[in-house]
Scaffold this active site. Structure first.
Site, short mmCIF file in Angstrom:
data_model
loop_
_atom_site.label_atom_id
_atom_site.label_comp_id
_atom_site.label_asym_id
_atom_site.label_seq_id
_atom_site.Cartn_x
_atom_site.Cartn_y
_atom_site.Cartn_z
N GLY A 252 -51.12 24.14 -18.98
CA GLY A 252 -51.62 24.63 -20.27
C GLY A 252 -53.01 25.21 -20.21
O GLY A 252 -53.52 25.52 -19.12
N HIS B 29 -52.01 32.84 -15.83
CA HIS B 29 -50.69 32.25 -16.14
C HIS B 29 -49.74 33.35 -16.65
O HIS B 29 -48.56 33.37 -16.29
CB HIS B 29 -50.82 31.18 -17.22
CG HIS B 29 -51.59 29.96 -16.81
ND1 HIS B 29 -52.80 29.63 -17.36
CD2 HIS B 29 -51.30 28.97 -15.93
CE1 HIS B 29 -53.24 28.49 -16.84
NE2 HIS B 29 -52.35 28.07 -15.96
P1 AMP Z 1 -52.27 25.27 -13.62
O1 AMP Z 1 -52.00 25.38 -15.09
O2 AMP Z 1 -53.70 25.42 -13.24
O3 AMP Z 1 -51.59 24.09 -12.99
O4 AMP Z 1 -51.57 26.55 -12.96
C1 AMP Z 1 -50.21 26.83 -13.16
C2 AMP Z 1 -49.81 27.92 -12.20
O5 AMP Z 1 -50.60 29.08 -12.47
C3 AMP Z 1 -50.02 27.56 -10.74
O6 AMP Z 1 -48.95 28.09 -9.97
C4 AMP Z 1 -51.32 28.26 -10.40
O7 AMP Z 1 -51.44 28.60 -9.05
C5 AMP Z 1 -51.18 29.50 -11.24
N1 AMP Z 1 -52.48 30.11 -11.50
C6 AMP Z 1 -53.54 29.54 -12.13
N2 AMP Z 1 -54.59 30.40 -12.15
C7 AMP Z 1 -54.17 31.53 -11.51
C8 AMP Z 1 -54.79 32.77 -11.18
N3 AMP Z 1 -56.05 33.03 -11.50
N4 AMP Z 1 -54.05 33.69 -10.51
C9 AMP Z 1 -52.77 33.42 -10.15
N5 AMP Z 1 -52.14 32.27 -10.43
C10 AMP Z 1 -52.83 31.33 -11.10
#
Ligand code: AMP
Length: 277
Positions: free
Chosen positions: A28, A34
């Site tokens: 989230g 995302h």
């Molecule tokens: P999180 O909500 O931080 O657990 O991220 C969920 C997904 O989004 C994970 O697969 C992360 O690697 C991806 N994600 C988060 N930030 C980025 C970003 N800046 N670029 C690419 N993918 C991202």
């Protein structure tokens, strides 16, 4: 857009869906990074499921868990604009049934390096929740960001080792206008810190430039990157390494298929980034 908060509800909805399911797991506080994963899921499937769950078993530091930003109502509005088909946003009890020590998955040896050294148990928690979500949602494809490159590799290995019939798609790092890798944690930075944190990407670009110019010694590249980062005193480095992108082993001799990895703190906010050299 269906909003489902219970395991029972999710199972019922899943049984009714026969399309190719694309899944994006998140914690989230959604940002454009995302959303870029959701676009990729859309391109590779015809029914997009997003989960929002701040997973306690992957936080080794209770402070970090307490401070993790949460904005469910805002997230749901954003997902609505992306025409997401189903959002799964359970509470903690729904997933772990108040278990103090739930069954956990043991990730492959890749989990011991980099992040694993500083966040013991983190990837076990990640594999545990991702496996639970895979079991519930049974997606055909799932998208993970290269921002968390080690996590992506560990999930790829988990899927391969556990013979899960899921195609993992890697999404490139999405960056803010100044180059800072988008992250839910960035909103905990002041606007000045957020501007200054651009130095992380700039220093990783410097590493790429040095390798393109013919530098082959990892130690030399790291030394120059550290010296650039030292210009921003508030930023502390947790680790800065150059690794093989498959095995995640550190390398001494660098080439352009290796990756440089950064983790550090800015005003108690943990930031990570990486770049193909
Ligand atoms: P999180 O909500 O931080 O657990 O991220 C969920 C997904 O989004 C994970 O697969 C992360 O690697 C991806 N994600 C988060 N930030 C980025 C970003 N800046 N670029 C690419 N993918 C991202």
């Amino acid at each position: 857009m269906k909003i489902v908060r219970t395991v029972k509800g999710l199972r019922e909805d899943r049984l009714a869906v026969h399309n190719q399911i694309g899944f994006v797991p998140t914690m989230g506080s959604l940002h454009d990074g995302h959303l870029s994963l959701i676009d990729l899921a859309r391109q590779n499937s015809d029914y997009v499921v997003v989960s929002i769950f701040v997973n306690p078993t992957q936080f080794n530091n209770p402070e970090d868990l307490n401070h993790y930003p949460r904005n469910l109502e805002k997230d749901l509005k954003l997902l609505e604009t992306k025409n997401v088909d189903l959002v799964f946003c359970p509470d903690e009890q729904e997933i772990y049934s108040n278990q103090t020590s739930p069954t956990r998955l043991e990730p492959s040896g890749l989990a011991e390096k980099m992040e694993g050294k500083f966040r013991p148990g983190h990837f076990s928690g990640v594999c545990t929740i991702v496996n639970i979500l895979f079991n519930l949602i049974q997606p055909h494809v799932a998208v993970f960001g290269e921002k968390d490159f080690q996590q992506l590799r560990i999930i790829q290995e988990m899927v391969s080792d556990l013979k899960l019939p899921i195609k993992i798609i890697a999404a490139p790092i999405y960056r803010e206008a100044n180059g800072l890798a988008a992250s839910s944690r960035n909103q905990r930075l002041s606007s000045e810190e957020r501007q200054n944190a651009a130095i992380i990407n700039q220093s990783l670009e410097l590493a790429k430039h040095l390798v393109a110019e013919g530098e082959t010694k990892s130690a030399e590249v790291i030394k120059q990157v550290k010296s650039q980062l030292a210009n921003y005193k508030e930023l502390t480095i947790e680790y800065l390494t150059i690794n093989n992108a498959e095995s995640l082993e550190e390398v001494e001799i660098v080439s352009n298929h290796h990756r440089i990895f950064f983790a550090g703190y800015l005003n108690q906010v943990r930031l990570i980034d990486n770049k193909l050299l």
